[in-house]
Write an enzyme that holds these catalytic residues in place. Structure first.
Site, PDB file in Angstrom:
ATOM      1  N   HIS A 158       1.753   4.674  -2.869  1.00 42.53           N
ATOM      2  CA  HIS A 158       1.953   6.122  -2.766  1.00 42.53           C
ATOM      3  C   HIS A 158       3.307   6.508  -3.341  1.00 42.53           C
ATOM      4  CE1 HIS A 158      -1.623   6.883  -0.493  1.00 42.53           C
ATOM      5  NE2 HIS A 158      -1.248   6.197   0.562  1.00 42.53           N
ATOM      6  N   HIS A 186       0.832  -1.207   0.000  1.00 37.96           N
ATOM      7  CA  HIS A 186       0.000   0.000   0.000  1.00 37.96           C
ATOM      8  C   HIS A 186       0.870   1.262   0.000  1.00 37.96           C
ATOM      9  CE1 HIS A 186      -3.684   2.331   1.066  1.00 37.96           C
ATOM     10  NE2 HIS A 186      -2.799   3.106   1.661  1.00 37.96           N
ATOM     11  N   GLU A 187       1.824   1.325   0.915  1.00 36.10           N
ATOM     12  CA  GLU A 187       2.658   2.517   1.009  1.00 36.10           C
ATOM     13  C   GLU A 187       3.517   2.691  -0.239  1.00 36.10           C
ATOM     14  OE1 GLU A 187       2.139   4.720   3.193  1.00 36.10           O
ATOM     15  OE2 GLU A 187       0.795   3.502   4.398  1.00 36.10           O
ATOM     16  N   HIS A 207       3.544   6.582  -7.098  1.00 33.36           N
ATOM     17  CA  HIS A 207       2.814   7.752  -7.609  1.00 33.36           C
ATOM     18  C   HIS A 207       3.690   9.000  -7.528  1.00 33.36           C
ATOM     19  CE1 HIS A 207      -1.404   9.880  -7.683  1.00 33.36           C
ATOM     20  NE2 HIS A 207      -0.703  10.097  -8.777  1.00 33.36           N
TER      21      HIS A 207
END
Length: 801
Positions: free
Chosen positions: A571, A567-568, A574
């Site tokens: 980020h 999940h991290e 991105h």
């Protein structure tokens, strides 16, 4: 979790609670065998080193010390030449304030067409200058183990935050920008990205009551300060009214005695257990006595009257702030720069999602109800599932379906931290042509000796980002996994390089233009970019420090922690690939109801057999992970997903109601509010509104007498945008299915599909409207204009983990 960051001329927050994804089709698929290794010797060496710097302490120490002692000179934090010592933060802040004053003067004094043409670029540089200090200071004050650095970072942050607030209420900046935007001879010469920057800045100015009278602007500032104070007071007051509850031994039947012995006060006839924290939740999941579960649930969900009053004062004050800025409600004000745009559109999404989810909820409630009927011994009349039943019967059903053949943590042997990092690098290579390379850290560059630095290398562009990994637990470290953007991508103009050279003639002008931090220069185009610099924080147990690198166990991650890391990294990728010319729209600095989509999407990849085949190996034997383990785990996670989605819908709808016009327009008598349960009698009744929301969206009622809104800390952070998590989950599921074919046919490791997502979503950061990105990547033009209908369409997609 995204850390709060300085986006424009103000601080913004994007924190969205992460939930594990699960994927129903997995049980029908087998673990695929990876293709033959086609890497060069150098690539394989870097790939092996990537695993070993995390898995082997001896390897890491040798790697770190070999470079540190021979080749690298001392540096400041993140190679920032101001930050060689704590006092450097103050110099950094003062120098930045002086630079910002010069940039403000350029905007205010712009008169010619050429000077006005540069206004978006100058304002972006103004924002970047502030963010250079604020983003790093925010990270250091939360993470650095040295109190002197933390204190200096806090002082620098406060100094520039006050300066930023002055800019927010400087009408001349807004007037000059608006004049330039409305002049076709000026704005026609702007790029699409510059137009987006201008529009975003104007929306931010509108939220600052900048066009109001001096009296109203003063009131706006005073009320904004009051909102911060009340928000802090509310967060500090999040606790049950009663801290413990006494239950008899009979009532505690079903609870693990070890849990009670280690964390509760035992006495001869029973125990006094806390009403918050892990013990309370374990008891709620395992107590067989329904009356005991009811009493505990009510105690866990009843906050003090003072806490409810603080919340209501907070919501009223926020509503007044919005009114002063010219908005009907705080939600209306806060949604202007989101994909949703309006509260009407948010409610369209929630209504559609609720309708889609109802059948799933009913199926889950019926399954729980059947178990409860069996527990009653045949007495079925009037039996229903109550709110204190859901966690208990969810646990019962999960246990019923869980395999008895393995320990719950058996999978962790296949997920050493180094192996997972290696897998992420391999996945990004397949999808986007980028990979991680371990890089030596100079003395003073990192804040702790256990921090690893990874350079992100693009196969055609070279180094494109720097990623600092602080992944191991240490005393007093914040345990929350977080992605920090320390510096955003931005094109550095030649004039800035010349300015840096004149100010620091003895230093490399390219590096100095970015305060010594990482840059890239393309001689062919003569363009220079400051590189995204990211810090990834987790709290994993460190590997064994044994001197034997062959026998010491590495850090082994439970599946939930692997999900967190994926999940991290969503980020991070991105931020890495969203390289724009203007920092204000780079990377994750897009609409906050779109920023979590790439990170939630990454959780889908973790459940794909083709992705797991890239890396999931037993740390000792090298055996591949049997996929039936993953399928079973994901199936367990998926149980009661409908009820969890409904819970999130209820919270999102409550967030909308609380940030509507209701706090200033609703009158509730003290008797009515006492009946609802809060007893505040302050006009606006937050408890009454809560029950109205439950009546509209809930399948399992909330009992009278509780006040769970007193625990809803996300109200402070989100302010009308809590729906974002559900919204991005729905979008991520659709992208996984439509773009990556839900992994079918090796879609999860396809360069073609990865480039499609990169080209239509990631590379734009926030420089293109999110609806345009979504319409393009899904090839569905009906979404392009957004609005309530598009929001409802996303709701109809449902949450399909």
């Amino acid at each position: 979790m995204l850390q709060p960051s300085c986006r424009l001329l103000r601080a913004t927050t994007c924190r969205i609670p992460r939930r594990p994804a699960s994927f129903p089709y997995f049980a029908r698929r087998l673990l695929v065998v990876p293709a033959a290794d086609a890497r060069t010797p150098l690539q394989k060496s870097n790939d092996d080193a990537l695993r070993n710097i995390f898995d082997s302490q001896p390897f890491w120490r040798n790697f770190r010390d070999a470079h540190r002692s021979t080749t690298l000179s001392p540096q400041g934090l993140f190679q920032n030449h101001y930050l060689t010592k704590p006092d450097g933060f103050i110099d950094f802040a003062r120098t930045t304030a002086e630079k910002c004053q010069r940039l403000v003067a350029r905007v205010v004094g712009a008169s010619s067409v050429e000077e006005q043409r540069l206004i978006p670029k100058v304002l972006d540089r103004l924002s970047d200058s502030l963010c250079r200090v604020l983003d790093i200071a925010d990270f250091v004050r939360a993470t650095h183990p040295d109190a002197a650095f933390r204190d200096a970072a806090t002082d620098a942050y406060n100094m520039l935050y006050e300066f930023m607030n002055v800019l927010n209420t400087t009408p001349d900046l807004k007037i000059r920008l608006e004049t330039a935007l409305n002049d076709p001879t000026v704005s026609a010469r702007w790029t699409d990205e510059e137009k987006m920057v201008a529009q975003m800045l104007l929306k931010d100015f509108a939220k600052s009551a900048i066009e109001a009278s001096d009296e109203k602007r003063h009131a706006f500032v005073e009320l904004s300060n009051r909102v911060r104070q009340l928000g802090t007071e509310f967060m500090q007051g999040i606790r049950p009214e009663s801290s413990t509850i006494s239950l008899s031994n009979r009532q505690l039947k079903g609870v693990d005695p070890c849990v009670l012995q280690s964390t509760s006060k035992r006495h001869f006839t029973g125990s006094s257990i806390p009403t918050y924290g892990a013990v309370a939740f374990i008891a709620l999941q395992s107590m067989e006595d329904e009356s005991a579960r009811r009493d505990l649930y009510i105690a866990m969900n009843t906050s003090s009257k003072a806490q409810v009053q603080t919340l209501q004062d907070f919501l009223k004050t926020r509503a007044r702030v919005a009114n002063l800025a010219g908005f009907a409600s705080f939600a209306e004000m806060n949604l202007t720069d989101k994909l949703a745009k309006t509260p009407v559109a948010v409610n369209s999404f929630l209504d559609a999602l609720s309708r889609d989810n109802k059948s799933h909820v009913q199926q889950e409630v019926d399954e729980m109800l059947n178990l409860k009927k069996l527990d009653t011994g045949g007495e079925v009349s009037g039996v229903q599932i109550e709110p204190w039943d859901t966690d208990y019967y969810k646990a019962r059903l999960a246990e019923k379906h869980r395999s008895r053949s393995r320990r719950p943590d058996f999978m962790s042997a296949y997920f050493s931290l180094g192996t997972v990092m290696q897998g992420l690098s391999r996945l990004f290579t397949h999808l986007y042509g980028v990979h991680f390379v371990p890089t030596a850290i100079a003395p003073g560059e990192a804040w702790d000796p256990d921090v690893r630095r990874l350079d992100v290398i693009d196969e055609t562009e070279g180094r494109i980002a720097v990623l600092y990994c602080d992944l191991f637990a240490r005393p007093e470290k914040n345990p929350n996994p977080t992605h920090f953007t320390l510096r955003c991508s931005r094109r550095i103009d030649p004039s800035e390089i010349e300015e840096a050279s004149s100010l620091h003639p003895n230093l490399d002008p390219l590096q100095t233009a970015n305060d010594g931090m990482a840059v890239s220069h393309n001689p062919a185009t003569n363009t220079t970019y400051q590189l995204p610099t990211i810090a990834l924080i987790c709290d994993f147990e460190p590997p064994s420090s044994s001197s034997s690198s062959t026998s010491a166990a590495p850090t082994l991650l439970p599946f939930r922690d692997v999900q967190t890391l994926f999940h991290e990294m969503g980020h991070a990728i991105h931020s890495i690939l969203g390289r724009t010319a203007h920092q204000v729209v780079s990377g994750t600095r897009c609409a906050t109801d779109f920023s979590e989509m790439p990170s939630i999407l990454m959780e889908f990849f973790l459940g794909d057999p083709g992705v797991l085949a890239l890396f999931a190996r037993h740390w000792r034997t090298g055996a591949a992970l049997p996929f039936d383990m993953v399928a079973e785990r994901l199936a367990l996670d998926r149980r009661a997903q409908g009820l969890e989605t409904e819970r999130q819908i209820l919270l999102a709808a409550l967030d909308q109601a609380y940030h509507s016009a209701l706090p200033l327009t609703t009158t509730t008598s003290e008797e009515e509010e006492e009946e609802a349960g809060s007893g505040s009698g302050s006009g606006f009744g937050s408890t009454r509104v809560l029950h109205e929301v439950h009546a509209r969206y809930g399948s399992v009622g909330e009992p009278r007498g509780t006040s769970p809104q007193g625990f809803f800390g996300h109200l402070v952070e989100y302010g009308g945008t809590y729906y974002s998590y559900l919204f991005d989950r729905a979008i991520a599921g659709k992208v996984w299915e439509e773009v990556f074919d839900a992994g079918r046919g090796a879609g999860a490791v396809s360069r073609e599909k990865g480039e499609r997502f990169r080209g239509e979503v990631l590379k734009w950061g926030g420089s293109r409207d999110g609806w345009t990105c979504l319409a393009s990547v899904l090839r569905d033009e009906t979404l392009k204009d957004g609005g309530p209908e598009a929001m409802a369409a996303v709701g109809r997609w449902g949450v399909r983990d």
